[in-house]
Design an enzyme around this catalytic site. Sequence first.
Site, PDB file in Angstrom:
ATOM      1  N   HIS A 142      -3.925  -5.137   0.283  1.00 51.92           N
ATOM      2  CA  HIS A 142      -2.755  -5.619   2.073  1.00 51.92           C
ATOM      3  C   HIS A 142      -2.887  -7.247   2.095  1.00 51.92           C
ATOM      4  CE1 HIS A 142      -2.276  -2.207   4.007  1.00 51.92           C
ATOM      5  NE2 HIS A 142      -3.672  -1.305   3.080  1.00 51.92           N
ATOM      6  N   CYS A 198       0.416  -0.957   0.322  1.00 48.90           N
ATOM      7  CA  CYS A 198      -0.123  -0.221   0.157  1.00 48.90           C
ATOM      8  C   CYS A 198       1.209   1.066   0.554  1.00 48.90           C
ATOM      9  CB  CYS A 198      -1.184   0.176   0.864  1.00 48.90           C
ATOM     10  SG  CYS A 198      -2.615   0.987   0.656  1.00 48.90           S
ATOM     11  N   GLU A 201      -0.866  -9.224   3.734  1.00 49.38           N
ATOM     12  CA  GLU A 201      -1.090  -9.502   5.118  1.00 49.38           C
ATOM     13  C   GLU A 201      -2.009 -10.389   5.398  1.00 49.38           C
ATOM     14  OE1 GLU A 201      -0.519  -6.953   4.220  1.00 49.38           O
ATOM     15  OE2 GLU A 201      -0.824  -5.408   5.482  1.00 49.38           O
TER      16      GLU A 201
HETATM   17  N1  GLN Z   1      -2.370   6.772   2.983  1.00 52.03           N
HETATM   18  C1  GLN Z   1      -1.869   5.939   1.268  1.00 52.03           C
HETATM   19  C2  GLN Z   1      -3.163   6.125   1.149  1.00 52.03           C
HETATM   20  O1  GLN Z   1      -4.740   7.138   2.118  1.00 52.03           O
HETATM   21  C3  GLN Z   1      -1.586   4.463   1.800  1.00 52.03           C
HETATM   22  C4  GLN Z   1      -3.024   4.146   2.921  1.00 52.03           C
HETATM   23  C5  GLN Z   1      -2.475   2.233   3.865  1.00 52.03           C
HETATM   24  O2  GLN Z   1      -1.318   2.244   3.215  1.00 52.03           O
HETATM   25  N2  GLN Z   1      -3.432   1.709   3.781  1.00 52.03           N
HETATM   26  O3  GLN Z   1      -3.846   5.608  -0.192  1.00 52.03           O
END
Ligand code: GLN
Length: 535
Positions: A506, A381, A508
């Site tokens: 994600h 992310c 994970e």
């Molecule tokens: N802050 C970033 C976004 O909103 C990444 C979010 C995250 O890593 N979950 O896109």
Amino acid sequence: MTKYIVITGGVVSSIGKGITSASIGRILRSYGLKVGAIKIDPYLNWDSGTLNPYQHGEVFVTYDGMETDLDLGHYERFLDVELPGMSNITTGKVYQSVIDKERKGEFLGACVQIIPHITNEIKEMIRKIPESEEYDVVLVELGGTVGDIESQPFLEALRQLRNEEGHDNVMFVHVTFVPYLHAAGEFKTKPTQHSTKELRSTGIAPDMIVCRSEKPITDSLKEKIAHFCDVPSNAVINTPNATTIYEVPLIMEKENVGNYVNKRLNLNLDVKTTNLEQWKKTVDAIKGDKSEATVGIIGKYIELEDSYISIKEALIHGAAANGIKIDIEFINSDVDNLDEEKLSNLDGILIPGGFGERGIEGKLEAVEYAIKNNVPIFGICLGMHMMVIQFARRNGLDNANSSEFADNPKYPVIDMMEEQKKIKNMGGTMRLGAYECQLMDDSIAKEAYGENSIDERHRHRYEFNNEFKEKLTSHGLKLSGTSPDEFLVEIVEFDDHPWFLGCQFHPEFKSRPDRPHPLFTSFVKAVYDYAKNKN
Ligand code: GLN
């Protein structure tokens, strides 16, 4: 008919109620039962989405896009299920629902009160879950410790639940801590006695007491607890600190937990059919011998390791799948310069998700280090954003940035999604939950998954900016995963490197000890290769 096992906690917080609940669930699952789990968080927040990770650790995301407490992650990993978002009940959700009903006029004429309106709502939310998922057993873990003001309406609702569902269908497990006083040279049961008394004052008599302790306690101490807390002595279970959390179901099974629950809830199971053998093999693999490699997690919430719990667990699963054990180092990205010596100890770098500008430069520095030194790097992310930004900066787009961190950057290689620009509220408004992603041939991703199309969970507002697609791919960035319409970039890779992969989702959250996530398995393999070549 669904059976409920309610888990409360006493003495202190953070004693592992979530792991205890998940472990009971794992044992029951090994009998072939369909087990679900609910976490009740008595705070007023509607969900955990707007909570800083320092408050309650990681925000876990369900497939249906609910931002929840990290205990749902433990349940999913131990039970190998995908729980619906409604499995996390908060005071915020309960009150909002009651107030919405009041405004609609559903209680017309009545004075709306905690009893019965709030307690009825709590029971309704709990019962909705087995209704929709057809679970045989549902674990209901109440967050916090007995005696907290916030917990009272929930305890009252759970007490009523036992009356309404019947004694044979609801059991209460109270998890406490038995401290060892070094000065006195003995374990102390008084805090357990007091917190059980506190629980009894709400009208709930525990059926089982799980005593957490640093070292094993003796049988005579268990007898004492049984006597003072008024439970049978075979219902006092001791779970001393374990080498790995995955060992806890095995410890509890040795204490005959399955047998006791079977009888107490009239489950009529042939408990000899328990099948924790496979689980035991996984636990042995996870325990490993000595560590073979070190992965650094470069983040800004490192003081609380729970902030990255699913990532940590997924790395452990990936290592076990490779037949090795790894060390995980948490490295603070919120510093002027990352410690070169610390970086040079690493065989792999993982940049996790995150929000806001703090700690960004450290993460970019880690990406640069990984590229220069051919160290395997995995970005998740925000971590993928970092990889794209640094890649752009090295390839002629000076000061490339994400519009999350700079107003109108010259090269916004990561930008806010159009539909996000219109949204004003912060809570629950990101791109959340599972989305499909298609994989490109000849990529690390495709090789790891062995499938053309996957689905993974998201939680973000910003995306790869397609305006820079041509420029970046011309320098070797490979867009190996995209949304089915090819509009959203989900995975980036770089072939001129041993293992460079960033994903917008994600992974994970979907890793299990006995079903490790393919990307983590593939990453750890590269990390292990790097470590072997280094030595
Ligand atoms: N802050 C970033 C976004 O909103 C990444 C979010 C995250 O890593 N979950 O896109």
